[in-house]
Design an enzyme around this catalytic site. Sequence first.
Site, PDB file in Angstrom:
ATOM      1  N   SER A 160       5.050  -9.036  -4.451  1.00 39.58           N
ATOM      2  CA  SER A 160       5.193  -7.666  -4.949  1.00 39.58           C
ATOM      3  C   SER A 160       6.461  -7.491  -5.790  1.00 39.58           C
ATOM      4  O   SER A 160       6.618  -6.466  -6.466  1.00 39.58           O
ATOM      5  CB  SER A 160       5.141  -6.654  -3.800  1.00 39.58           C
ATOM      6  OG  SER A 160       6.085  -6.967  -2.822  1.00 39.58           O
ATOM      7  N   GLU A 189     -28.962   2.419   2.799  1.00 33.12           N
ATOM      8  CA  GLU A 189     -29.152   3.397   3.867  1.00 33.12           C
ATOM      9  C   GLU A 189     -27.937   3.497   4.800  1.00 33.12           C
ATOM     10  O   GLU A 189     -27.487   4.590   5.118  1.00 33.12           O
ATOM     11  CB  GLU A 189     -30.402   2.986   4.669  1.00 33.12           C
ATOM     12  CG  GLU A 189     -31.056   4.103   5.395  1.00 33.12           C
ATOM     13  CD  GLU A 189     -31.288   5.314   4.506  1.00 33.12           C
ATOM     14  OE1 GLU A 189     -30.754   6.362   4.877  1.00 33.12           O
ATOM     15  OE2 GLU A 189     -31.966   5.226   3.450  1.00 33.12           O
ATOM     16  N   SER A 237       0.822  -1.205   0.000  1.00 36.39           N
ATOM     17  CA  SER A 237       0.000   0.000   0.000  1.00 36.39           C
ATOM     18  C   SER A 237       0.864   1.266   0.000  1.00 36.39           C
ATOM     19  O   SER A 237       0.865   2.039  -0.959  1.00 36.39           O
ATOM     20  CB  SER A 237      -0.938  -0.048   1.218  1.00 36.39           C
ATOM     21  OG  SER A 237      -1.690   1.126   1.311  1.00 36.39           O
ATOM     22  N   GLN A 238       1.636   1.482   1.058  1.00 33.99           N
ATOM     23  CA  GLN A 238       2.449   2.708   1.130  1.00 33.99           C
ATOM     24  C   GLN A 238       3.704   2.605   0.256  1.00 33.99           C
ATOM     25  O   GLN A 238       4.093   3.569  -0.399  1.00 33.99           O
ATOM     26  CB  GLN A 238       2.863   3.000   2.569  1.00 33.99           C
ATOM     27  CG  GLN A 238       1.704   3.376   3.490  1.00 33.99           C
ATOM     28  CD  GLN A 238       1.068   4.704   3.129  1.00 33.99           C
ATOM     29  OE1 GLN A 238       1.736   5.638   2.666  1.00 33.99           O
ATOM     30  NE2 GLN A 238      -0.229   4.804   3.312  1.00 33.99           N
ATOM     31  N   HIS A 291       4.831   4.925  10.178  1.00 33.21           N
ATOM     32  CA  HIS A 291       4.009   4.784  11.385  1.00 33.21           C
ATOM     33  C   HIS A 291       5.000   4.552  12.524  1.00 33.21           C
ATOM     34  O   HIS A 291       5.982   3.817  12.349  1.00 33.21           O
ATOM     35  CB  HIS A 291       3.046   3.605  11.209  1.00 33.21           C
ATOM     36  CG  HIS A 291       2.174   3.301  12.401  1.00 33.21           C
ATOM     37  ND1 HIS A 291       1.652   4.282  13.224  1.00 33.21           N
ATOM     38  CD2 HIS A 291       1.714   2.129  12.892  1.00 33.21           C
ATOM     39  CE1 HIS A 291       0.909   3.703  14.160  1.00 33.21           C
ATOM     40  NE2 HIS A 291       0.942   2.393  13.984  1.00 33.21           N
ATOM     41  N   GLU A 347      -7.915   4.439  14.113  1.00 28.18           N
ATOM     42  CA  GLU A 347      -8.363   3.277  13.340  1.00 28.18           C
ATOM     43  C   GLU A 347      -9.212   2.326  14.180  1.00 28.18           C
ATOM     44  O   GLU A 347     -10.102   1.674  13.659  1.00 28.18           O
ATOM     45  CB  GLU A 347      -7.179   2.570  12.651  1.00 28.18           C
ATOM     46  CG  GLU A 347      -6.156   1.954  13.562  1.00 28.18           C
ATOM     47  CD  GLU A 347      -4.778   1.784  12.897  1.00 28.18           C
ATOM     48  OE1 GLU A 347      -4.515   2.421  11.869  1.00 28.18           O
ATOM     49  OE2 GLU A 347      -3.972   0.999  13.426  1.00 28.18           O
ATOM     50  N   GLY A 365      -2.254   4.069   0.824  1.00 23.40           N
ATOM     51  CA  GLY A 365      -1.277   4.255  -0.237  1.00 23.40           C
ATOM     52  C   GLY A 365      -1.890   4.562  -1.595  1.00 23.40           C
ATOM     53  O   GLY A 365      -1.394   5.419  -2.330  1.00 23.40           O
ATOM     54  N   GLN A 367       8.611  -5.553  10.396  1.00 26.05           N
ATOM     55  CA  GLN A 367       9.758  -4.634  10.424  1.00 26.05           C
ATOM     56  C   GLN A 367      10.890  -5.040  11.383  1.00 26.05           C
ATOM     57  O   GLN A 367      12.060  -4.931  11.000  1.00 26.05           O
ATOM     58  CB  GLN A 367       9.281  -3.204  10.718  1.00 26.05           C
ATOM     59  CG  GLN A 367       8.442  -2.630   9.574  1.00 26.05           C
ATOM     60  CD  GLN A 367       7.842  -1.278   9.890  1.00 26.05           C
ATOM     61  OE1 GLN A 367       8.202  -0.647  10.880  1.00 26.05           O
ATOM     62  NE2 GLN A 367       6.919  -0.830   9.051  1.00 26.05           N
TER      63      GLN A 367
HETATM   64  P1  NAD Z   1       1.613  -3.620   3.259  1.00 23.89           P
HETATM   65  O1  NAD Z   1       0.963  -4.689   4.041  1.00 23.89           O
HETATM   66  O2  NAD Z   1       0.890  -3.086   2.087  1.00 23.89           O
HETATM   67  O3  NAD Z   1       3.081  -4.120   2.818  1.00 23.89           O
HETATM   68  C1  NAD Z   1       3.216  -5.077   1.880  1.00 23.89           C
HETATM   69  C2  NAD Z   1       4.649  -5.077   1.407  1.00 23.89           C
HETATM   70  O4  NAD Z   1       5.503  -5.551   2.434  1.00 23.89           O
HETATM   71  C3  NAD Z   1       4.833  -6.006   0.223  1.00 23.89           C
HETATM   72  O5  NAD Z   1       5.798  -5.471  -0.637  1.00 23.89           O
HETATM   73  C4  NAD Z   1       5.357  -7.257   0.856  1.00 23.89           C
HETATM   74  O6  NAD Z   1       6.161  -7.968  -0.033  1.00 23.89           O
HETATM   75  C5  NAD Z   1       6.198  -6.704   1.993  1.00 23.89           C
HETATM   76  N1  NAD Z   1       6.287  -7.668   3.090  1.00 23.89           N
HETATM   77  C6  NAD Z   1       5.267  -8.371   3.651  1.00 23.89           C
HETATM   78  N2  NAD Z   1       5.727  -9.169   4.620  1.00 23.89           N
HETATM   79  C7  NAD Z   1       7.069  -8.971   4.675  1.00 23.89           C
HETATM   80  C8  NAD Z   1       8.100  -9.516   5.462  1.00 23.89           C
HETATM   81  N3  NAD Z   1       7.847 -10.441   6.390  1.00 23.89           N
HETATM   82  N4  NAD Z   1       9.365  -9.087   5.239  1.00 23.89           N
HETATM   83  C9  NAD Z   1       9.628  -8.173   4.295  1.00 23.89           C
HETATM   84  N5  NAD Z   1       8.687  -7.621   3.511  1.00 23.89           N
HETATM   85  C10 NAD Z   1       7.425  -8.018   3.700  1.00 23.89           C
HETATM   86  O7  NAD Z   1       2.056  -2.454   4.255  1.00 23.89           O
HETATM   87  P2  NAD Z   1       1.399  -0.995   4.377  1.00 23.89           P
HETATM   88  O8  NAD Z   1      -0.034  -1.120   4.780  1.00 23.89           O
HETATM   89  O9  NAD Z   1       1.779  -0.183   3.204  1.00 23.89           O
HETATM   90  O10 NAD Z   1       2.178  -0.474   5.654  1.00 23.89           O
HETATM   91  C11 NAD Z   1       3.543  -0.068   5.561  1.00 23.89           C
HETATM   92  C12 NAD Z   1       3.804   0.932   6.670  1.00 23.89           C
HETATM   93  O11 NAD Z   1       3.032   2.096   6.427  1.00 23.89           O
HETATM   94  C13 NAD Z   1       3.386   0.436   8.053  1.00 23.89           C
HETATM   95  O12 NAD Z   1       4.295   0.959   8.982  1.00 23.89           O
HETATM   96  C14 NAD Z   1       2.017   1.058   8.241  1.00 23.89           C
HETATM   97  O13 NAD Z   1       1.654   1.225   9.591  1.00 23.89           O
HETATM   98  C15 NAD Z   1       2.228   2.386   7.550  1.00 23.89           C
HETATM   99  N6  NAD Z   1       1.008   3.048   7.086  1.00 23.89           N
HETATM  100  C16 NAD Z   1       0.099   2.350   6.357  1.00 23.89           C
HETATM  101  C17 NAD Z   1      -1.037   2.978   5.879  1.00 23.89           C
HETATM  102  C18 NAD Z   1      -2.035   2.255   5.019  1.00 23.89           C
HETATM  103  O14 NAD Z   1      -3.027   2.853   4.698  1.00 23.89           O
HETATM  104  N7  NAD Z   1      -1.826   1.022   4.600  1.00 23.89           N
HETATM  105  C19 NAD Z   1      -1.243   4.356   6.166  1.00 23.89           C
HETATM  106  C20 NAD Z   1      -0.270   5.058   6.874  1.00 23.89           C
HETATM  107  C21 NAD Z   1       0.863   4.388   7.326  1.00 23.89           C
HETATM  108 MG    MG Z   2      -3.143   3.583  10.847  1.00 24.86          MG
END
Ligand code: NAD
Ligand code: MG
Length: 342
Positions: free
Chosen positions: A45, A219, A19-20, A100, A187, A126, A78
């Site tokens: 990905s 609704e 996503s991000q 985050h 959230e 994202g 992470q």
């Molecule tokens: P996500 O779940 O979309 O991330 C997926 C990505 O991470 C993929 O590329 C995947 O290959 C990789 N991945 C998954 N498991 C893994 C692992 N074990 N080791 C290495 N890579 C791995 O993540 P996201 O929702 O984009 O969140 C990323 C950060 O952004 C987080 O810190 C989250 O809190 C923050 N954030 C997210 C949002 C949101 O709307 N999704 C909003 C603001 C901040």
């Molecule tokens: Mg959040």
Amino acid sequence: MTPTNPLHGKTLAVLGYGSQGRAHALNLRDSGVQVRLGLRPDGASWKQACADGWQPMPMAEATEGADMICFLMPDTAQPAAFRDHVEPNLAPGATLMFAHGFNIHYGTINPAEAHPVILIAPKGPGALVRREFERGRGVPCLTATHSDPRGDAAAMAQAYADAIGGGRAGILETNFAEETETDLFGEQAVLCGGATELVVAGFETLVEAGYQPEVAYYECLHELKLIVDLLQEGGLARMHRFISDTAKFGDLSRGKRIIDDATRDRMREILAEIQDGRFAREWLAEDASGRPRYDALLEEDLKHPIEAVGARLRANMPWLKEEDPTENSTPSDARSIEEPAA
Ligand code: NAD
Ligand code: MG
């Protein structure tokens, strides 16, 4: 990018392309920042990244010699990525960037003091961070610094937020504690937990009273978007201008019976669990044990009758489908496909 920009001539390693990650990597690249993608070679990905014109590399390789490492994978992934791939390959003084504050705030990642640690948290998913950027707009961002050994951390955070489009919408300085605690509260109590339970409870009340599920869906779920758009565009005043006097009187005279003092007490309880770390410990333990409760709760949510009714009614409105290339590999899909390999 001007030579005075703190990101000029720097190499950023974006770890994660969900996503991000995808949104940040593409926006940074379009803003002239030099970006490397660090991914797991067996992850789903990796292929998406190649299709978008990247040449991804393993996380360790992306980290080597990079000036900034951006943690854009799930929060629960992470700490291991930091320990196994990043820390052993980190260049002296390289900056660590988070979207985050979770792992820094709760101490599950503890970088050496020589590394600047910054936060750029877009206040939106994202897909929106990318879409708004492409439209010449942006998603507001919170920025913070946790560690600032050189005195350039805040400027780098500001430059990063600008490069992903945040500057067009508003950049607000905060700290890791405030971002982490308010984000989790938002959230849980309002955006995801609160709003969906309100929708489902309203739907169930109408269906139980014998009304058609389709009518209850329009609704309680479909129309929520119209109200939320008005709120986002102009607050309570704009919503009041667009709804009927009848709706307004119902809102003003009945709303506080739904969200009452007891609801506020439970909101304070939820906030306390976030502030004292109980929620973080519960979530990390759940993740470490293979997420049995998470999976069961998710399944229960998705088999609610509102989902079947909604799928049928949305089929008549094909324009509701997001025109987003990551649509078929939403973050949750990516997670469930990839997690076993982790
Ligand atoms: P996500 O779940 O979309 O991330 C997926 C990505 O991470 C993929 O590329 C995947 O290959 C990789 N991945 C998954 N498991 C893994 C692992 N074990 N080791 C290495 N890579 C791995 O993540 P996201 O929702 O984009 O969140 C990323 C950060 O952004 C987080 O810190 C989250 O809190 C923050 N954030 C997210 C949002 C949101 O709307 N999704 C909003 C603001 C901040
Ligand atoms: Mg959040």
